[in-house]
Design a protein around this motif. Structure first.
Motif, short mmCIF file in Angstrom:
data_model
loop_
_atom_site.label_atom_id
_atom_site.label_comp_id
_atom_site.label_asym_id
_atom_site.label_seq_id
_atom_site.Cartn_x
_atom_site.Cartn_y
_atom_site.Cartn_z
N GLU A 264 0.81 -1.22 0.00
CA GLU A 264 0.00 0.00 0.00
C GLU A 264 0.84 1.27 0.00
O GLU A 264 0.34 2.36 -0.30
N TYR A 265 2.15 1.12 0.31
CA TYR A 265 3.05 2.28 0.28
C TYR A 265 3.87 2.32 -1.00
O TYR A 265 4.86 3.05 -1.08
N ASN A 266 3.46 1.51 -1.98
CA ASN A 266 4.13 1.44 -3.28
C ASN A 266 5.60 0.99 -3.15
O ASN A 266 6.47 1.43 -3.89
N ILE A 267 5.85 0.11 -2.19
CA ILE A 267 7.18 -0.47 -1.97
C ILE A 267 7.12 -1.94 -2.35
O ILE A 267 6.19 -2.66 -1.96
N THR A 268 8.12 -2.39 -3.10
CA THR A 268 8.16 -3.79 -3.51
C THR A 268 8.56 -4.67 -2.33
O THR A 268 9.63 -4.48 -1.73
N VAL A 269 7.71 -5.61 -1.98
CA VAL A 269 7.97 -6.52 -0.86
C VAL A 269 7.80 -7.95 -1.34
O VAL A 269 7.11 -8.23 -2.31
N GLN A 270 8.44 -8.87 -0.61
CA GLN A 270 8.33 -10.29 -0.93
C GLN A 270 7.45 -10.96 0.11
O GLN A 270 7.62 -10.75 1.31
N GLU A 271 6.51 -11.77 -0.36
CA GLU A 271 5.58 -12.44 0.54
C GLU A 271 5.57 -13.93 0.27
O GLU A 271 5.85 -14.38 -0.85
N ASN A 272 5.22 -14.68 1.31
CA ASN A 272 5.02 -16.11 1.15
C ASN A 272 3.72 -16.35 0.41
O ASN A 272 2.70 -15.74 0.71
N ALA A 273 3.75 -17.23 -0.59
CA ALA A 273 2.57 -17.46 -1.43
C ALA A 273 1.49 -18.26 -0.72
O ALA A 273 0.36 -18.32 -1.22
N LYS A 274 1.79 -18.88 0.39
CA LYS A 274 0.77 -19.66 1.10
C LYS A 274 -0.12 -18.70 1.87
O LYS A 274 0.37 -17.75 2.48
N PRO A 275 -1.42 -18.91 1.83
CA PRO A 275 -2.15 -20.05 1.24
C PRO A 275 -2.51 -19.89 -0.24
O PRO A 275 -2.97 -20.82 -0.85
N ALA A 276 -2.33 -18.66 -0.81
CA ALA A 276 -2.72 -18.45 -2.21
C ALA A 276 -1.93 -17.27 -2.77
O ALA A 276 -1.43 -16.42 -2.03
N PHE A 277 -1.83 -17.22 -4.10
CA PHE A 277 -1.13 -16.12 -4.77
C PHE A 277 -1.89 -15.75 -6.04
O PHE A 277 -2.65 -16.57 -6.59
N PRO A 278 -1.72 -14.53 -6.56
CA PRO A 278 -2.48 -14.08 -7.74
C PRO A 278 -2.16 -14.91 -8.98
O PRO A 278 -1.00 -15.28 -9.22
N VAL A 279 -3.17 -15.16 -9.79
CA VAL A 279 -2.98 -15.94 -11.02
C VAL A 279 -2.18 -15.18 -12.06
O VAL A 279 -1.67 -15.77 -13.01
N ASP A 280 -2.04 -13.85 -11.88
CA ASP A 280 -1.29 -13.05 -12.86
C ASP A 280 0.14 -13.54 -13.03
O ASP A 280 0.73 -13.39 -14.11
N TYR A 281 0.72 -14.14 -11.99
CA TYR A 281 2.10 -14.64 -12.08
C TYR A 281 2.20 -15.86 -12.99
O TYR A 281 3.30 -16.24 -13.38
N ALA A 282 1.08 -16.46 -13.31
CA ALA A 282 1.09 -17.66 -14.15
C ALA A 282 0.90 -17.35 -15.63
O ALA A 282 1.17 -18.19 -16.48
N LEU A 283 0.43 -16.12 -15.96
CA LEU A 283 -0.03 -15.85 -17.32
C LEU A 283 1.05 -15.24 -18.20
O LEU A 283 1.87 -14.45 -17.76
#
Length: 544
Positions: free
Chosen positions: A415-434
């Motif tokens: 929300e602060y427009n900063i790139t952060v890394q998150e654990n994909a569990k339990p779900a992650f956006p489908v955009d990374y697959a397309l």
């Protein structure tokens, strides 16, 4: 305690308890050894070894074995001719790749440039300002708004960075159950050598196919017409071939000549179907020298305005492909791998394209085309992701004794427009697959194939018949070979099973000659032979 074994392939250590039998210790040892035969164990380096005996059933404490004891092994190493062939074949260019891959592999792919005002040489000279660019040049890609590198440009880039020939490697997110790390196979044991590394999800920089082109607009119109008449969704398999795409350096284009519709149960908001091609469809595609290039389905809902407009369900704030559709696309791509000589396995990813027909933001019926990334294919193959009730995210499965799930991470802007890394569990956006793929229609009004015969597996609409087939082929006056160039007609002809194997081979020869030169004497002779073959005689009887 640990006991040691020394053999011709190295030193091995086995973790055991005093109460374990010597045989159980040897069984643990075998997991570390390469494929072998005639295993014998001795107490001294040059002493004759002994094979399995009754003593092996005694416990280690009874045999006086202590921590750190060393035993000596003798065994034969087994070699497999099959493994030699599997390794050497891709490296010896024995992989039967698609014709378009052979064509592009023979081109240098360099992007020519004109002389600029910075050039200070003659007409026959060349400098850094006018020399051709590599097909993977980043500045050229950005200037020409090319979103992804083409597959062969990606290969050239990898080859420029490495000296090895087989530069392509598909990720594998499964546990290696033949690990030589000195432990029982997973799930009883695991180490850093056999467990897959953590997955860092990234947008794929290349795509296997750069553009999808429909041979003519009638193909898509007839497909969408089913929804207009029944208000239910429809699934189809795209039949065509791959050619070079001139708009992208070393690009590949999938050209669709027909849409095969398998048996399916249509509903207002979904489809139940079998995506596999049946025998008649495979024969029809092979007879036309074509194959599967993609899948297609509708997701249309009438807006209720009675002006032909449809609802817009897919956009940047919802999803473009649902999680269920992403898994379907991944499984379809895994079923049709792309063959290449730049991979140790002889295959890498897939050229299959997934198309969805849905409403756009203007309420118009629009087509969108995608592929899923190599990472997504590997995650679906390893069964570590699954569809979720939220169509915009893919669910990460829970680990079990039969499924190992590595750590999965992805980066995004918070929300602060900063790139952060998150654990994909339990779900992650489908955009990374397309991976998006452009599409269009041929400029020519007439395509290479006809599209006049009734479409198969549409019980609620007009169904094809032997009488219709005979009329289409004009059997009363011989045979009209031009009308044979219709996938749906050929499908019905093969599905009737009136042609013998010899008749089918004759038909394939006729179609090949017709596509090369319709007016040639060879084509006319083959047409006369096919018109009088026993299978066509049976068709005439059925038509009556």
């Amino acid at each position: 305690m640990i006991i040691r074994f020394r053999g011709k392939t190295g030193m091995y250590r086995v973790d055991v308890d005093d109460s374990d039998t010597f045989k159980s210790a040897v069984e643990k040892l075998k997991f570390q050894l390469p494929a072998h035969s005639d295993l014998k164990i001795a107490l001294a380096p040059n002493a004759p070894g002994e094979g399995e005996s009754e003593q092996w059933l005694s416990s280690l404490s009874q045999l006086g074995v202590r921590h750190g004891d060393l035993f000596f092994l003798t065994y034969g190493i087994e070699t497999s001719n099959d493994s030699e062939h599997s390794i050497s074949s891709p490296r010896q260019n024995d992989v039967a790749v698609d014709a378009v891959d052979t064509l592009l592999d023979g081109q240098d792919g360099k992007i020519p440039r004109q002389r600029s005002r910075l050039c200070n040489h003659g007409l026959k000279g060349m400098c850094e300002y006018c020399q051709p660019l590599e097909p993977y040049d980043e500045e050229y890609r950005l200037e020409n708004n090319i979103k992804h590198l083409s597959f062969h440009s990606y290969i050239r880039k990898l080859k420029s960075e490495s000296s090895i020939k087989n530069v392509l490697t598909e990720p594998d997110y499964t546990v290696n159950k033949n690990c030589s790390g000195g432990h029982l196979p997973w799930p009883a044991g695991i180490c850093s050598k056999c467990q897959p590394a953590a997955i860092s999800l990234q947008q794929q920089r290349f795509r296997m196919v750069d553009h999808l082109e429909f041979d003519n607009s009638t193909i898509m119109e007839r497909f969408i017409e089913y929804w207009r008449q029944t208000n239910t969704q429809r699934f189809g398999i795209l039949i065509g071939n791959y050619v070079q795409h001139d708009q992208v350096p070393l690009g590949i284009k999938a050209v669709v000549h027909a849409i095969y519709e398998p048996p399916q149960s249509d509903e207002f908001d979904g489809i139940s179907f079998n995506e596999e091609m049946n025998v008649a469809a495979i024969k029809a595609a092979n007879a036309l020298n074509m194959h599967v290039v993609g899948i297609l389905f509708t997701d249309l809902v009438d807006s209720g305005k009675k002006d032909g407009s449809v609802l817009c369900k897919r956009h940047s704030k919802s999803y473009f492909l649902s999680s269920l559709e992403v898994v379907l696309a991944a499984r379809s791509q895994l079923a049709y791998p792309s063959r290449t000589k730049y991979s140790d396995s002889g295959v890498f990813s897939s050229k299959l394209v997934t198309c969805v027909v849905s409403g756009n933001e203007l309420g118009e019926i629009a087509i969108s085309c995608y592929q899923v990334s190599v990472q997504t294919e590997a995650m679906v193959r390893a069964d570590i992701v699954a569809p979720s009730t939220n169509p915009s995210v893919l669910k990460v499965r829970e680990a079990t004794h039969e499924r190992y799930v590595p750590e999965i991470f992805y980066k995004h802007s918070n929300e602060y427009n900063i790139t952060v890394q998150e654990n994909a569990k339990p779900a992650f956006p489908v955009d990374y697959a397309l991976v998006s793929v452009s599409h269009g229609f041929k400029d020519a009004t007439n395509g290479g194939l006809l599209n006049n015969f009734a479409i198969e597996n549409r019980p609620s609409l007009k169904t094809p018949s032997a009488t219709q087939l005979a009329a289409q082929l004009e059997l009363e006056s011989g045979i009209n070979v031009i009308n044979l160039l219709d996938f749906h007609l050929l499908y019905f002809l093969f599905d009737l099973k009136v042609l013998s194997d010899e008749d089918e081979r004759l038909l394939c020869r006729l179609l090949k000659a017709e596509q090369e030169d319709l007016a040639s004497p060879v084509t006319q002779e083959l047409a006369s032979m096919f018109a009088t073959c026993p299978g066509i005689g049976t068709l005439r009887v059925l038509a009556q």
